[in-house]
Design an enzyme around this catalytic site. Structure first.
Site, PDB file in Angstrom:
ATOM      1  N   SER A  43     -16.562  17.701   1.892  1.00 51.61           N
ATOM      2  CA  SER A  43     -15.747  17.704   2.900  1.00 51.61           C
ATOM      3  C   SER A  43     -16.256  18.262   4.139  1.00 51.61           C
ATOM      4  O   SER A  43     -17.265  19.300   4.307  1.00 51.61           O
ATOM      5  CB  SER A  43     -14.529  18.856   2.713  1.00 51.61           C
ATOM      6  OG  SER A  43     -13.805  19.066   3.855  1.00 51.61           O
TER       7      SER A  43
ATOM      8  N   GLY B 144       0.845  -1.297   0.094  1.00 51.24           N
ATOM      9  CA  GLY B 144      -0.141  -0.134  -0.028  1.00 51.24           C
ATOM     10  C   GLY B 144       0.780   1.226   0.056  1.00 51.24           C
ATOM     11  O   GLY B 144       1.716   1.252   0.546  1.00 51.24           O
TER      12      GLY B 144
ATOM     13  N   ARG C 250     -18.669  13.670  13.565  1.00 51.53           N
ATOM     14  CA  ARG C 250     -19.503  13.046  12.352  1.00 51.53           C
ATOM     15  C   ARG C 250     -20.473  12.101  12.852  1.00 51.53           C
ATOM     16  O   ARG C 250     -21.536  12.192  12.243  1.00 51.53           O
ATOM     17  CB  ARG C 250     -18.379  12.286  11.697  1.00 51.53           C
ATOM     18  CG  ARG C 250     -17.151  13.379  10.889  1.00 51.53           C
ATOM     19  CD  ARG C 250     -16.347  12.684  10.210  1.00 51.53           C
ATOM     20  NE  ARG C 250     -15.418  13.678   9.757  1.00 51.53           N
ATOM     21  CZ  ARG C 250     -14.453  13.382   8.893  1.00 51.53           C
ATOM     22  NH1 ARG C 250     -14.149  12.096   8.763  1.00 51.53           N
ATOM     23  NH2 ARG C 250     -13.518  14.171   8.406  1.00 51.53           N
TER      24      ARG C 250
ATOM     25  N   LEU D 124      -1.004   7.580   2.339  1.00 48.64           N
ATOM     26  CA  LEU D 124      -0.038   8.361   3.242  1.00 48.64           C
ATOM     27  C   LEU D 124       0.827   7.461   4.208  1.00 48.64           C
ATOM     28  O   LEU D 124       1.904   7.901   4.576  1.00 48.64           O
ATOM     29  CB  LEU D 124      -1.042   9.236   4.141  1.00 48.64           C
ATOM     30  CG  LEU D 124      -1.548  10.593   3.225  1.00 48.64           C
ATOM     31  CD1 LEU D 124      -2.425  11.372   4.142  1.00 48.64           C
ATOM     32  CD2 LEU D 124      -0.590  11.448   2.849  1.00 48.64           C
ATOM     33  N   ALA D 125       0.257   6.440   4.575  1.00 48.59           N
ATOM     34  CA  ALA D 125       0.917   5.676   5.796  1.00 48.59           C
ATOM     35  C   ALA D 125       2.121   4.853   5.166  1.00 48.59           C
ATOM     36  O   ALA D 125       3.246   4.971   5.358  1.00 48.59           O
ATOM     37  CB  ALA D 125      -0.099   4.699   6.574  1.00 48.59           C
ATOM     38  N   GLY D 126       1.622   4.177   4.096  1.00 52.78           N
ATOM     39  CA  GLY D 126       2.548   3.192   3.335  1.00 52.78           C
ATOM     40  C   GLY D 126       3.811   4.189   2.572  1.00 52.78           C
ATOM     41  O   GLY D 126       4.748   3.582   2.550  1.00 52.78           O
TER      42      GLY D 126
END
Lengths: 652, 270
Positions: free
Chosen positions: A301, A57, A347, A60-62
């Site tokens: 958004s 992946g 949310r 953003l993290a990977g």
């Protein structure tokens, strides 16, 4: 723990030994991350090139993890199913990224971001992890600015901020409505820099189909080349999963159509515990469904709630155009019910409130499944150019999809599946219950509890990838290199054979129903019974329905083509087969959690005014599920709150 | 609505392809173009035929994965949108619509409408970044960026890397893609130290991948779903010329593969 808390349906699962996160050091919460890093083993720079890491992946993290590990000198092999790492669905995040910079001098601090996140998650997240997240948030902004991420700025050249739901400070950094895109391109560019440097190799159009576990450690993966169909084993000293969430179990969600749970689900089947699978975020501001053909839902958004006011007519069945409904006949229901936070409640609260007014027959638009998000006041106050600068691309997107102009008429919005707080269980080091298997970003469960606050997903993805994992993974790798593994190892052979056998089975069913028809049906079951409102009765029905559907899938699905070519039907079939297993676990988890908390609203447990009613005595734990092939085994990780007082969440 | 699609079908890389006619009846004007292909694929699959392979992912116009040439126009008849954001209300009942993949030498077809765009990644690898190892960044507010520069950099940075510019260009040039990244990074103070080397390395890689030179026709910007302006190509050219000039001043001369490429030449090679 009282036995009375155990639901009568406990035949669906059994309860195993409790688990603990033993990696978070004791002591003052502000010092734990420093202590953990100081106590971690290090790897000599000269030895790093002998150590290899697989990253699955490239969001953003990977992406940030792979780039940072490559910079560190490790050999990194990256896999993504898209045609390039820059497509990962982090790209679509719109509103912003939180950081406790306190540039506004409005009372923000690391402690306040920590507090807001624990409270926003309705007290089902770990204090240690969340505090660390708040601490490193400030470094993320520095890193991204230095990379050239074009954040919004003020006339003096300083960074601008906006506020987001569930908080009363302005700590959200943004790049118009495309913050995720800009942050991901920053990580992608850092990653491509390492590709050029030779530390990272990217394998695009490859999908992970299984995890190779040798002597109890994650030592590799089986991947399928999506162009040629070739199935191969890949080996490393450690494996990092950064494959995002499983919201597409619902078929319709704001996720990209390719997002899937296969990597984490296959790892779960190999022994990684799956935590809180029923915690799925339903986002309040999405464009309503327009018809049967719909392939995905589009988010508007949350930042729009800064300037837009949410309302419905006071009168049920009011068919008038919004402009014809006078002010006194409108119900600004969030402002009315939650005066302190108004349109900026979290949310889960906003979604449920919208569902309630629609259930009362006051919804707007086709089918009555919508509420207005109205910018008339903001445009009158600030002028159209200011609104266009803040939200221009979102307004354009809305008009493109609906052919309605939100500058002239209010938007219509309705909640949609958006994010999954649940995921593979990880300890403070972000390591799963399989040694050597690390899980980062949305794919893990760790930081958001039962509800994620806006602009915190980008923060967590980058915190994990840039700052947390590189330290904790080094500690694991320092004990390596681990004994070499190759194709001839029995574990490899078994895993490769299992993957090939499954592909053959999918192609051999030869039934009548398409993969998508099963996926849609599963989505409807989950949305109806494991969505915004859950009941014991509905969940019990859903479990039976998912099981029946899964059985039918393996009897009657049709997958055209072969396994030795680019075959998108086959790709989808494997993913849907996994969703059909995960969907059942989501329902079992929701059924067993006999309380309401955050996103998980059990109709049986609510306050007189309809708010979620937690049961901290019995359910202040992380539910981590073990795969057995039969009824899953529940392992509880008890949650302790030392720094944030455990109390009813109120946004009134 | 009832429509007829004439779709490019090609079984694999390097294999011959041809246009195949598929009728799709009973579709809604609210459907996106890709949802029509979804419907077609459901029907083909149910009928035991091979569905049409095409790329898409986010389906909200930001990931850059989708991209079809529709009636000869990259991303179709409507300006400023990707294929996934094109809706059938842009067409009329009874229309016959041609659907083809991106066609450019550096984008080989993998199957039907799916192409390989990895050449764009390699252009970024050549220098489309700021070298800032994780953890070494200064405090964010130590770098001031004038608002106008930040806005202009942002406008260029919105490029989604879809490759429509290449598909539309008679020269098969990726100059708009290249210029967008050079403009984004070149407008920011953080991007200055590597500005020369970035421009030279990226344009050299662009040419080596087989993309043609820019002759300022402007088809690229006309089809760009993110409205990247032609000005970014001028900025790119200026940075390349400036870099060559600086190299001359230092009397080092550019490395052999950094000659400034097809700066203003016509179509590349064949």
């Amino acid at each position: 723990m009282s036995e009375t808390a155990m639901p009568p349906e406990s035949g669906l699962f059994s309860v195993g030994a409790p688990i603990a996160d033993t990696k978070a050091p004791p002591g003052p919460i502000g010092e734990r991350w420093d202590v953990r890093r100081f106590n971690a083993r290090l790897v000599n720079p000269a030895n790093r090139r002998r150590l290899s890491v697989i990253v699955i992946g490239t969001g953003l993290a990977g992406g940030s993890a792979a780039a940072t590990l490559g910079e560190g000198g490790y050999r990194v092999e990256v896999f993504c199913f898209q045609d390039t790492p820059r497509r990962a669905h982090s790209i679509a995040a719109q509103g912003g990224i939180n950081a406790a910079k306190n540039y506004r001098n409005d009372g923000d601090s690391v402690m306040r971001l920590f507090y807001d996140t624990v409270k926003g998650g309705d007290f089902r997240a770990r204090e240690s992890n969340v505090h660390r997240l708040a601490q490193v948030s400030v470094d993320i902004i520095d890193q991204c600015v230095a990379q050239g991420v074009p954040f919004a700025r003020e006339y003096g050249g300083l960074l601008d901020n906006r506020s987001f739901g569930g908080v009363q400070v302005s700590r959200t950094f943004y790049a118009r409505g495309q913050t995720g895109q800009q942050l991901l391109l920053g990580a992608y560019q850092a990653l491509e820099r390492q590709v050029a440097a030779g530390t990272v190799r990217v394998h695009a159009r490859h999908e992970m189909l299984d995890l190779i576990v040798v002597d109890g450690r994650a030592r590799g993966v089986v991947v399928r080349n999506l162009v040629t169909g070739e199935v191969s084993a890949q080996f490393a000293d450690a494996v990092v999963l950064a494959t995002g969430g499983y919201g597409n179990a619902f078929y319709l969600s704001t996720n990209a159509v390719g997002c899937n749970a296969t990597a984490i689900w296959r790892a779960h089947r190999r022994g990684a515990l799956f935590a809180n699978p029923c915690f799925t975020q339903i986002h309040p501001t999405c464009i309503p469904v327009s018809g049967e053909h719909q392939s995905k839902l589009t988010l508007m958004s949350e930042s729009l709630r800064n300037d837009g006011r949410i309302w419905v007519p006071k009168l049920a069945g009011d068919g008038r155009a919004p402009a014809d409904i006078p002010e006194r006949e409108r119900d600004y229901f969030l402002e009315r019910r939650y005066p302190a936070f108004g349109n900026l409640v979290p949310r889960d609260v906003a979604s449920r409130a919208a569902k309630n007014v629609c259930d009362e027959g006051r919804g707007v638009g086709p089918g009555g499944l919508g509420v207005y998000l109205d910018f008339a006041d903001a445009i009158a106050r600030l002028g159209r150019p200011v609104i266009a600068e803040r939200y221009g691309n979102l307004f354009d997107m809305y008009r493109q999809i609906t052919s309605e102009d939100p500058y002239r008429a209010p938007m219509r919005i309705y909640p949609a599946v958006h994010y999954t707080m649940g995921g593979l269980w990880v300890d403070y080091d972000l390591q799963s219950t399989i040694p050597g298997l690390f899980v980062i970003g949305e794919a893990n469960f760790s930081d958001h509890g039962a509800n994620r606050l806006g602009a915190s997903a980008l923060m967590q993805g980058l915190a994990d990838g840039y700052f947390v994992l590189p330290s904790t993974l080094a500690h694991y790798l320092a004990a390596g290199p681990y004994p070499s593994v190759d194709e001839t190892h029995p574990a490899t052979r078994e895993t490769l054979a299992a993957v090939r056998e499954r592909i053959t089975r999918l192609l051999a069913v030869g039934g009548r129903r398409t993969v998508d028809s099963f996926h849609k049906e599963l989505g409807t079951i989950l949305w109806d019974h494991c969505g915004m409102e859950r009941t014991r009765e509905g969940l019990t029905q859903a479990i039976a329905a998912v099981r029946a559907l899964r059985e039918e899938f393996w009897r009657d699905v049709t997958v055209p083509g072969s396994g030795e070519e680019l075959n998108q039907s086959l790709e989808r079939a494997g993913r849907v087969a996994d969703f059909l297993e995960l969907g059942e676990l989501m329902c079992i988890d929701a059924l067993h959690r006999d309380e309401s908390c955050g996103c998980h609203f059990r109709a049986e447990h609510q306050t007189p005014d309809g708010e979620a009613l937690r049961d901290d005595e019995h359910f202040a734990y992380v539910a981590a599920w073990e795969h057995t092939g039969g009824p899953p085994v529940l392992h509880k990780e008890q949650l302790a709150y030392e720094y944030v007082e455990l109390k009813a969440r109120s946004y009134k | 609505m009832n429509i007829t699609l004439r779709i490019w079908r090609q079984p694999g890389p390097g294999r011959p392809g041809h246009m195949v006619t598929h009728r799709v009846d009973d579709i809604s004007p609210d459907m996106s173009f890709l949802e029509v292909l979804d419907v077609l694929n459901q029907r083909l699959t149910a009928a035991g035929e091979d569905p049409v392979a095409f790329d898409s992912d986010c389906r909200e116009g930001i990931c850059g994965m989708c991209g079809l040439v529709i009636n000869g126009i990259a991303h179709g008849p409507q300006a400023s949108v990707t294929t996934c954001q094109l809706h059938m209300r842009s067409f009329a009942d009874g229309d016959v619509i041609d659907v083809e993949p991106w066609r450019a030498g550096p984008f080989p077809v993998l199957k039907d409408l799916v192409v390989d765009r990895s050449a764009l990644d390699r252009i970024i690898q050549a220098g489309g970044y700021i070298s800032i190892p994780t953890g070494s960044a200064p405090e964010a507010h130590s770098i001031l960026v004038p608002k106008d520069d930040a806005e202009d950099a942002f406008d260029a940075a919105t490029c989604i890397g879809c490759g429509a510019c290449v598909a539309a260009c008679p020269n098969g040039s990726a100059a708009l893609f290249l210029g967008a990244k050079i403009t984004h990074l070149g407008l920011l103070p953080q991007g200055q130290p590597e500005r020369d080397s970035r421009a030279l390395a990226m344009i050299a890689r662009h040419d080596a991948e087989g993309f043609g030179g820019c002759s300022q026709i402007g088809e690229c910007t006309a089809v760009c779903p993110k409205d990247i302006q032609l000005e970014v190509i001028s900025r790119c050219h200026r940075d390349v010329v400036t870099a060559l000039f600086h190299h001359g001043e230092q009397q080092e001369g550019p490395p052999e593969d950094q000659t400034g490429g097809n700066l203003a030449s016509g179509p590349a090679g064949d």
